[in-house]
Design an enzyme around this catalytic site. Structure first.
Site, PDB file in Angstrom:
ATOM      1  N   HIS A 197      -6.392   4.487  -5.643  1.00  0.00           N
ATOM      2  CA  HIS A 197      -6.405   3.042  -5.884  1.00  0.00           C
ATOM      3  C   HIS A 197      -5.841   2.674  -7.241  1.00  0.00           C
ATOM      4  CE1 HIS A 197      -8.789   3.117  -2.227  1.00  0.00           C
ATOM      5  NE2 HIS A 197      -8.123   2.012  -2.019  1.00  0.00           N
ATOM      6  N   ARG A 295      -6.746  -7.249  -0.364  1.00  0.00           N
ATOM      7  CA  ARG A 295      -7.856  -6.308  -0.610  1.00  0.00           C
ATOM      8  C   ARG A 295      -8.941  -7.051  -1.385  1.00  0.00           C
ATOM      9  NH1 ARG A 295      -3.395  -2.287  -1.555  1.00  0.00           N
ATOM     10  NH2 ARG A 295      -3.872  -0.438  -0.314  1.00  0.00           N
ATOM     11  N   ARG A 329      -8.660  -8.649   4.326  1.00  0.00           N
ATOM     12  CA  ARG A 329      -9.478  -7.504   4.716  1.00  0.00           C
ATOM     13  C   ARG A 329     -10.876  -7.704   4.163  1.00  0.00           C
ATOM     14  NH1 ARG A 329      -8.035  -1.568   2.846  1.00  0.00           N
ATOM     15  NH2 ARG A 329      -8.681  -2.308   0.792  1.00  0.00           N
ATOM     16  N   GLU A 418      -7.423   3.553  10.254  1.00  0.00           N
ATOM     17  CA  GLU A 418      -7.427   4.483   9.115  1.00  0.00           C
ATOM     18  C   GLU A 418      -8.075   5.813   9.481  1.00  0.00           C
ATOM     19  OE1 GLU A 418      -7.976   1.984   5.254  1.00  0.00           O
ATOM     20  OE2 GLU A 418      -9.559   1.407   6.628  1.00  0.00           O
ATOM     21  N   ASN A 441      -2.754   5.287   4.024  1.00  0.00           N
ATOM     22  CA  ASN A 441      -3.356   6.043   2.910  1.00  0.00           C
ATOM     23  C   ASN A 441      -4.585   6.802   3.402  1.00  0.00           C
ATOM     24  OD1 ASN A 441      -1.496   4.503   1.550  1.00  0.00           O
ATOM     25  ND2 ASN A 441      -3.004   3.061   0.755  1.00  0.00           N
ATOM     26  N   ASP A 442      -5.477   6.067   4.040  1.00  0.00           N
ATOM     27  CA  ASP A 442      -6.678   6.734   4.542  1.00  0.00           C
ATOM     28  C   ASP A 442      -6.378   7.516   5.814  1.00  0.00           C
ATOM     29  OD1 ASP A 442      -8.904   6.375   2.807  1.00  0.00           O
ATOM     30  OD2 ASP A 442      -8.711   4.231   3.181  1.00  0.00           O
ATOM     31  N   ARG A 452      -7.514  11.771  -0.918  1.00  0.00           N
ATOM     32  CA  ARG A 452      -6.342  11.017  -1.380  1.00  0.00           C
ATOM     33  C   ARG A 452      -6.227  10.974  -2.902  1.00  0.00           C
ATOM     34  NH1 ARG A 452      -7.476   4.931   0.693  1.00  0.00           N
ATOM     35  NH2 ARG A 452      -6.103   4.234  -0.941  1.00  0.00           N
ATOM     36  N   CYS A 489       0.144  -1.150   6.580  1.00  0.00           N
ATOM     37  CA  CYS A 489      -0.123  -1.743   5.264  1.00  0.00           C
ATOM     38  C   CYS A 489      -0.474  -0.690   4.224  1.00  0.00           C
ATOM     39  CB  CYS A 489      -1.227  -2.795   5.349  1.00  0.00           C
ATOM     40  SG  CYS A 489      -2.832  -2.096   5.755  1.00  0.00           S
TER      41      CYS A 489
END
Ligand code: PEP
Ligand code: MG
Length: 541
Positions: A197, A295, A329, A418, A441-442, A452, A489
């Site tokens: 992040h 986010r 989200r 995810e 990403n996840d 990650r 995304c």
């Protein structure tokens, strides 16, 4: 590290480039908390008392200087400046000083006397509870600074040298990254992964960043370096003139790409929406066709008390009022994005624990208040808010979330994909929701069983791997069959090499940090849809 020829930018280090752009300038390292050495005997109590006083005065003066800088940066909006002023007053507290001096009279050296005075004050403040209790943690920060001063080691926390600099750190928390000032030219960290992040926040701010750069914090403060946020290369010992030229070339390249405009299209005109990933209204930039990932947890990273319904309505309405299409989200807290106000219990394996939608299992009111606030903000602004939940695993979870959201007045409901289990059941999930958004990403983290944040596993996290692309393709195919949009995304969407592949797999939108839009638009426009499909076939083979 090779000895560079004088005045040349020798490639001294290589890490992972995670946020594009080039920068150059002097480095400053963010130091961690000082380690208290064994107590030493006090031979000269007067000199030791002077060290205590000097350490406290230095801490207060440093905080006042940072407050003045913050005031200039925010042109009068005192938020950060007021907090820094309040901290400076705490460091100036005569009772605290007296207690530390008493410690010296009792035989402690300056560092230990400061440590024990701060610790006692912290305990007293924490016992008061309420607002004052919450300030107790601030005293830890002050203690670390004062003890560092007494020991003569660098102060912990973000540096404030009063000039632009490249920030070096072991690692940065999302809260550290969110608090970076305009004087930071680029970030280079020893640890971290491409989808951590911190990398995402750097990209959101258009700040060149390199992570997993072993040894970088060994550079002395003030050394001039160049940073390439795409290749991950760091040049050391550049001259001031070279640094200025590098910054100028970066400005020119950004201007060239920014001159591209219009919606996302392949060379033969097939539309792929280009959307923005944002953490607040401040991240909005012209150029995208809407927001594909808002986010919301980034709004509340350092909050110790839950944001109220009214406060949330204001924050969401601010975004809805400025963008035509927004996908919000719901809070994705947990693992590397702790939200202190939730008070979640520590876990042995947090990435596999209570995070994302799963927080609703232990704190159900949080999601309901947020859904109400999103619906209210949409009503006030006339926006059609699309809302999605993170970390959905089963069709039953998707169905439950969709029912809750619709009951509270949200009309377009989706989920993030995810977790591999959700990707494999995308068709079933689409029976309950209006759209899917793939969080690569996840999805990489969970597909390849690789944290990650783990610098040494970055190769496993590469979203270009066939296994991940096949999952993306399966979701896109389920969306095509259901006639519903399926976007990406995760950070993969902002990669100009991967974007045509994702389009060829059939995704209908790509959502990315605003800084990535021009290069992705450019890449898509260079390939026909059939060429994109050909690339997708090759990449999944
Ligand atoms: C993702 O996982 O790809 C995603 C977009 O969500 P985040 O990076 O915020 O976890
Ligand atoms: Mg995610």
């Amino acid at each position: 590290m090779a000895d560079p020829a004088p005045g040349t930018a020798a490639p001294g280090f290589t890490g992972l480039g995670v946020s594009p752009g080039r920068a150059a300038g002097p480095v400053m390292t963010m130091a961690g908390p000082p380690v208290l050495p064994e107590p030493r005997p006090v031979l000269d109590a007067e000199a030791e008392t002077a060290v205590v006083g000097k350490a406290l005065e230095t801490v207060a003066a440093d905080l006042r200087r940072r407050s003045a800088t913050a005031r200039k940066r925010t042109s009068g909006d005192g938020g950060a400046a007021e907090i820094l002023d309040a901290l400076a007053m705490m460091a100036d507290d005569p009772m605290l000083r007296e207690e530390a001096e008493q410690g010296v009279r009792d035989g402690l050296d300056a560092a230990h006397a400061l440590d024990s005075a701060f610790t006692r004050h912290r305990e007293a403040l924490a016992a008061l509870g309420g607002y004052l209790g919450e300030r107790a943690a601030d005293l830890d920060d002050l203690k670390h600074r004062a003890v560092a001063g007494a020991l003569g080691v660098p102060m912990p926390g973000l540096p404030a040298p009063g000039h632009p600099y490249v920030l070096l750190a072991e690692d940065l928390s999302p809260a550290d990254t969110a608090g970076l000032g305009a004087d930071v030219l680029a970030l280079v960290t020893e640890r971290g992964g491409p989808t951590s992040h911190t990398a995402i926040l750097a990209r959101g701010r258009g700040l060149p960043a390199v992570v997993a750069c072993a040894g970088i914090t060994g550079l002395a403060d003030g050394t001039y370096i160049s940073v390439d946020g795409t290749s991950g290369e760091i040049g050391v010992d550049v001259t001031e003139e070279e640094a200025a030229r590098i910054r100028e070339r970066d400005r020119e390249e950004r201007a060239r790409l920014a001159a591209t405009s219009g919606p996302g299209r392949t060379a033969d005109g097939y539309p792929v929406k280009l959307l923005l990933n944002i953490g607040s209204a401040a991240d909005l930039r012209p150029g995208g066709e809407g927001v594909g990932l808002f986010r919301t947890e980034f709004l509340f990273l350092d909050r110790k008390q839950a944001p109220s319904f009214a406060e949330q309505v204001t924050a969401y309405a601010e975004v809805f009022g400025q963008a035509a299409h927004v996908v919000v989200r719901t809070l994705d807290a947990g693992t590397d994005k702790p939200l202190p106000f939730l008070g979640l219990a520590p876990e042995h394996n947090p990435a596999l624990g209570i995070r994302g939608l799963r927080v609703d299992r232990v704190l159900p009111g949080v999601l309901d208040t947020q859904l109400d606030a999103i619906a209210e903000a949409a009503r006030q602004t006339g926006a059609e808010a699309w809302v999605m939940a993170p970390m959905v695993t089963t069709p039953a979870e998707a169905a439950g979330f969709a029912e809750r959201a619709r009951a509270r007045g949200v009309h377009r409901v989706g989920v993030m994909i995810e977790v591999p289990a959700a990707a494999l059941q995308a068709d079933r999930i689409l029976e309950y929701v209006d759209f899917l958004s793939i969080g690569t990403n996840d999805l990489s983290q969970y597909t390849f069983a690789a944290d990650r944040q783990h610098a040494a596993l970055a190769d496993l996290l590469d979203p270009a791997q066939p296994a991940l692309l096949r999952l993306v393709g399966a979701c896109a195919e389920a969306g095509r069959a259901a006639g519903k949009p399926v976007g990406v995304c995760g950070e993969a969407a902002g990669d100009p090499v991967l974007a045509p592949v994702l389009a060829g797999l059939g995704v209908t939108s790509l959502s990315m940090a605003p800084v990535c839009v021009p290069a992705v638009r450019d890449a898509l426009s260079r390939h026909t849809l059939e060429e994109c499909r050909e690339r997708a076939r090759a990449a999944t083979a």
